[in-house]
Design a protein around this motif. Structure first.
Motif, PDB file in Angstrom:
ATOM      1  N   CYS A  21       0.870  -1.135  -0.111  1.00  0.00           N
ATOM      2  CA  CYS A  21       0.057  -0.171  -0.362  1.00  0.00           C
ATOM      3  C   CYS A  21       0.740   1.235  -0.483  1.00  0.00           C
ATOM      4  O   CYS A  21       0.430   2.181  -0.611  1.00  0.00           O
TER       5      CYS A  21
ATOM      6  N   ILE B 144       0.699   4.807  -2.540  1.00  0.00           N
ATOM      7  CA  ILE B 144       1.010   5.873  -2.142  1.00  0.00           C
ATOM      8  C   ILE B 144       2.128   6.503  -2.571  1.00  0.00           C
ATOM      9  O   ILE B 144       2.017   7.770  -3.295  1.00  0.00           O
TER      10      ILE B 144
ATOM     11  N   TRP C 146      -9.322   9.025  -6.154  1.00  0.00           N
ATOM     12  CA  TRP C 146      -9.463   8.118  -5.377  1.00  0.00           C
ATOM     13  C   TRP C 146      -8.198   7.138  -4.847  1.00  0.00           C
ATOM     14  O   TRP C 146      -8.207   6.166  -3.663  1.00  0.00           O
ATOM     15  N   ALA C 147      -7.276   7.037  -5.805  1.00  0.00           N
ATOM     16  CA  ALA C 147      -6.811   5.797  -5.151  1.00  0.00           C
ATOM     17  C   ALA C 147      -5.331   5.981  -4.492  1.00  0.00           C
ATOM     18  O   ALA C 147      -5.711   5.135  -3.144  1.00  0.00           O
ATOM     19  N   ASP C 148      -4.845   7.043  -3.948  1.00  0.00           N
ATOM     20  CA  ASP C 148      -4.603   6.746  -2.284  1.00  0.00           C
ATOM     21  C   ASP C 148      -5.714   7.465  -1.764  1.00  0.00           C
ATOM     22  O   ASP C 148      -5.115   6.205  -0.069  1.00  0.00           O
ATOM     23  N   GLU C 149      -6.343   7.353  -1.560  1.00  0.00           N
ATOM     24  CA  GLU C 149      -7.638   7.374  -0.476  1.00  0.00           C
ATOM     25  C   GLU C 149      -7.734   5.570  -0.748  1.00  0.00           C
ATOM     26  O   GLU C 149      -7.856   5.688   1.005  1.00  0.00           O
ATOM     27  N   LEU C 150      -7.674   4.717  -1.433  1.00  0.00           N
ATOM     28  CA  LEU C 150      -8.385   4.266  -1.468  1.00  0.00           C
ATOM     29  C   LEU C 150      -7.250   3.188  -0.691  1.00  0.00           C
ATOM     30  O   LEU C 150      -7.558   1.774   0.181  1.00  0.00           O
ATOM     31  N   ALA C 151      -6.263   3.674  -1.457  1.00  0.00           N
ATOM     32  CA  ALA C 151      -5.003   2.293  -0.581  1.00  0.00           C
ATOM     33  C   ALA C 151      -4.440   2.933   1.621  1.00  0.00           C
ATOM     34  O   ALA C 151      -4.523   1.874   1.682  1.00  0.00           O
TER      35      ALA C 151
ATOM     36  N   LEU D 244      -9.911  -2.848  -1.271  1.00  0.00           N
ATOM     37  CA  LEU D 244      -9.491  -1.481  -1.383  1.00  0.00           C
ATOM     38  C   LEU D 244      -8.169  -1.516  -2.078  1.00  0.00           C
ATOM     39  O   LEU D 244      -8.054  -1.031  -2.950  1.00  0.00           O
TER      40      LEU D 244
ATOM     41  N   ALA E 106      -8.020   0.578  -5.780  1.00  0.00           N
ATOM     42  CA  ALA E 106      -6.646   0.993  -6.202  1.00  0.00           C
ATOM     43  C   ALA E 106      -5.656   1.459  -6.840  1.00  0.00           C
ATOM     44  O   ALA E 106      -6.050   2.130  -8.448  1.00  0.00           O
TER      45      ALA E 106
END
Length: 76
Positions: free
Chosen positions: A2, A6, A18-23, A64, A68
């Motif tokens: 993760c 990030i 949204w990928a970083d929030e999901l990561a 998640l 991500a």
């Protein structure tokens, strides 16, 4: 994994996705999974509730993380 995702997103300047929030959510779920698994081993609880929550947190973290990576791949 993760944190590598990030870091890669930050280096590629993909801050708006949204990928970083999901990561980050995946990292939190995987951390909770480790904690619940450890507590299950230490307490040796007979009902297995912590083991069930560890499995749920692990599967949520994997989901998640998969989302991500998918969003990061489609964004570029």
């Amino acid at each position: 994994i993760c944190f590598i995702l990030i870091t890669g997103l930050k280096l590629s300047k993909s801050n708006g996705s949204w990928a970083d929030e999901l990561a980050w959510g995946a990292a939190l779920c995987l951390l909770l999974s480790c904690l619940f698994s450890y507590l299950t081993i230490r307490r040796a609880s007979e009902d297995g509730r912590l083991a069930i929550w560890a499995d749920r947190a692990f599967l949520a973290g994997l989901g998640l993380l998969f989302a991500a990576v998918g969003i990061a791949a489609l964004a570029n």
